[in-house]
Design a protein around this motif. Sequence first.
Motif, PDB file in Angstrom:
ATOM      1  N   VAL A   1       6.184   6.400  -0.216  1.00 21.75           N
ATOM      2  CA  VAL A   1       6.261   5.639   1.028  1.00 21.75           C
ATOM      3  C   VAL A   1       5.321   4.456   0.896  1.00 21.75           C
ATOM      4  CG1 VAL A   1       5.854   5.670   3.520  1.00 21.75           C
ATOM      5  CG2 VAL A   1       6.840   7.663   2.389  1.00 21.75           C
ATOM      6  N   PHE A   2       5.788   3.262   1.256  1.00 22.10           N
ATOM      7  CA  PHE A   2       4.937   2.087   1.105  1.00 22.10           C
ATOM      8  C   PHE A   2       5.356   1.006   2.096  1.00 22.10           C
ATOM      9  CE2 PHE A   2       8.552   1.450  -1.643  1.00 22.10           C
ATOM     10  CZ  PHE A   2       8.814   0.089  -1.629  1.00 22.10           C
ATOM     11  N   GLY A   3       4.471   0.041   2.267  1.00 20.37           N
ATOM     12  CA  GLY A   3       4.732  -1.097   3.136  1.00 20.37           C
ATOM     13  C   GLY A   3       3.836  -2.251   2.755  1.00 20.37           C
ATOM     14  N   SER A   4       4.178  -3.428   3.229  1.00 21.84           N
ATOM     15  CA  SER A   4       3.398  -4.619   2.902  1.00 21.84           C
ATOM     16  C   SER A   4       2.016  -4.540   3.536  1.00 21.84           C
ATOM     17  CB  SER A   4       4.119  -5.876   3.407  1.00 21.84           C
ATOM     18  OG  SER A   4       3.295  -7.013   3.238  1.00 21.84           O
TER      19      SER A   4
ATOM     20  N   HIS B   1       5.453  14.842   4.386  1.00 21.02           N
ATOM     21  CA  HIS B   1       5.052  14.214   5.638  1.00 21.02           C
ATOM     22  C   HIS B   1       4.020  13.119   5.348  1.00 21.02           C
ATOM     23  CE1 HIS B   1       6.244  18.382   6.474  1.00 21.02           C
ATOM     24  NE2 HIS B   1       6.717  17.929   7.624  1.00 21.02           N
ATOM     25  N   PHE B   2       4.124  12.005   6.077  1.00 17.12           N
ATOM     26  CA  PHE B   2       3.221  10.881   5.880  1.00 17.12           C
ATOM     27  C   PHE B   2       2.837  10.298   7.238  1.00 17.12           C
ATOM     28  CE2 PHE B   2       6.087  11.183   2.309  1.00 17.12           C
ATOM     29  CZ  PHE B   2       5.279  11.027   1.200  1.00 17.12           C
TER      30      PHE B   2
ATOM     31  N   ILE C   1       0.874  -1.164   0.000  1.00 17.89           N
ATOM     32  CA  ILE C   1       0.000   0.000   0.000  1.00 17.89           C
ATOM     33  C   ILE C   1       0.910   1.210   0.000  1.00 17.89           C
ATOM     34  CG2 ILE C   1      -0.219   0.106   2.535  1.00 17.89           C
ATOM     35  CD1 ILE C   1      -3.216   0.870   1.958  1.00 17.89           C
ATOM     36  N   TYR C   2       0.549   2.269  -0.740  1.00 16.77           N
ATOM     37  CA  TYR C   2       1.523   3.310  -1.031  1.00 16.77           C
ATOM     38  C   TYR C   2       0.887   4.697  -1.059  1.00 16.77           C
ATOM     39  CZ  TYR C   2      -0.004   0.369  -4.908  1.00 16.77           C
ATOM     40  OH  TYR C   2      -0.715  -0.496  -5.694  1.00 16.77           O
ATOM     41  N   GLU C   3       1.765   5.679  -0.982  1.00 12.87           N
ATOM     42  CA  GLU C   3       1.368   7.092  -1.080  1.00 12.87           C
ATOM     43  C   GLU C   3       2.578   7.864  -1.593  1.00 12.87           C
ATOM     44  OE1 GLU C   3      -0.569   9.467  -1.770  1.00 12.87           O
ATOM     45  OE2 GLU C   3      -1.873   9.385  -0.001  1.00 12.87           O
ATOM     46  N   SER C   4       2.326   8.969  -2.296  1.00 11.07           N
ATOM     47  CA  SER C   4       3.421   9.790  -2.814  1.00 11.07           C
ATOM     48  C   SER C   4       3.352  11.189  -2.221  1.00 11.07           C
ATOM     49  CB  SER C   4       3.370   9.861  -4.344  1.00 11.07           C
ATOM     50  OG  SER C   4       2.293  10.694  -4.771  1.00 11.07           O
ATOM     51  N   GLY C   5       4.489  11.858  -2.254  1.00  7.07           N
ATOM     52  CA  GLY C   5       4.584  13.231  -1.773  1.00  7.07           C
ATOM     53  C   GLY C   5       5.642  13.987  -2.557  1.00  7.07           C
ATOM     54  N   ASP C   6       5.798  15.274  -2.248  1.00  3.94           N
ATOM     55  CA  ASP C   6       6.750  16.148  -2.947  1.00  3.94           C
ATOM     56  C   ASP C   6       6.586  16.028  -4.459  1.00  3.94           C
ATOM     57  OD1 ASP C   6       8.801  18.115  -2.833  1.00  3.94           O
ATOM     58  OD2 ASP C   6      10.278  16.604  -3.399  1.00  3.94           O
TER      59      ASP C   6
ATOM     60  N   ILE D   1      -1.059   7.635   4.598  1.00  8.07           N
ATOM     61  CA  ILE D   1      -1.777   8.880   4.328  1.00  8.07           C
ATOM     62  C   ILE D   1      -0.777  10.017   4.149  1.00  8.07           C
ATOM     63  CG2 ILE D   1      -3.485  10.511   5.218  1.00  8.07           C
ATOM     64  CD1 ILE D   1      -4.558   8.215   6.962  1.00  8.07           C
ATOM     65  N   GLY D   2      -0.961  10.780   3.094  1.00  8.30           N
ATOM     66  CA  GLY D   2      -0.150  11.960   2.859  1.00  8.30           C
ATOM     67  C   GLY D   2      -1.026  13.190   2.765  1.00  8.30           C
TER      68      GLY D   2
END
Length: 253
Positions: A118-121, A163-164, A107-112, A154-155
């Motif tokens: 940022v992601f993790g299993s 920041h996440f 599961i993932y999220e992007s920033g900047d 969450i971003g």
Amino acid sequence: DRVKDIYKQKLTKITFDRGGVWTTIPAPEKDSAGRKIPCEDETCTLNLNVAALTDIGHLYSSKNALGLLLSTGNVGYHLTTKTADVNTYVSRDAGKTWTEMSKGSSIYESGDHGSFIVFGSDQISSNQIYFSVDEGQTVDSFKLPVKFEIYDVIGEPSNTASHFIAVAITSEEQGVLVSIDFSNYFPRMCAGSQTLDSPDSDYEVWSPHAAHSLSNCLLGRKINVVRKKVGTQCFNGENFEMKSSNQNCECTQ
């Protein structure tokens, strides 16, 4: 069993001209560990979890990270939801080409503006959170003192901040919120927006276009988007505007 039978019939196809031409997605040549991915012929393709029909991560994009796509999926002759076969993939050119970012479903999220991922299993309990600071080209991680299963990352809604917050649960069913701050990761802000594509500039001009087209036209226009070069060690910053310009192309069939 019926669901499994349905997935045996599913292939992922992509269109760049509103449905005029549909093509399968070529499989990446190598996996995230640099090993060659075995594919016997052109019918072996990349298949993605485009719809959120299962608890496996699905297609992600953001208007403030143009060209960046994230999805879980598998290389093979049809889409599968078997955990052992599912990996996480990233595209930096709006789906034309894909690379394997990590093993397993994430599961993932992007920033900047897409620079940070940022992601993790989301399938196994782990004490590691993974991140990429170059749009998925390279991946690093950090460890936390406890293992947990991530439910969401969450971003900031515009995907422009660094920041996440990771939302997770431990094996003892205790909720966990992990705050992740990359604001001091790079020592400087990006520069060179007026000297694009020059050696001294941190930015490049990218032009999305149809995978089957010999021109740089997409739906009748040549589109130029300003974005950070891969590997550049700097922040875009929240005030950065991913500027774009377009020019009409000559009409074709």
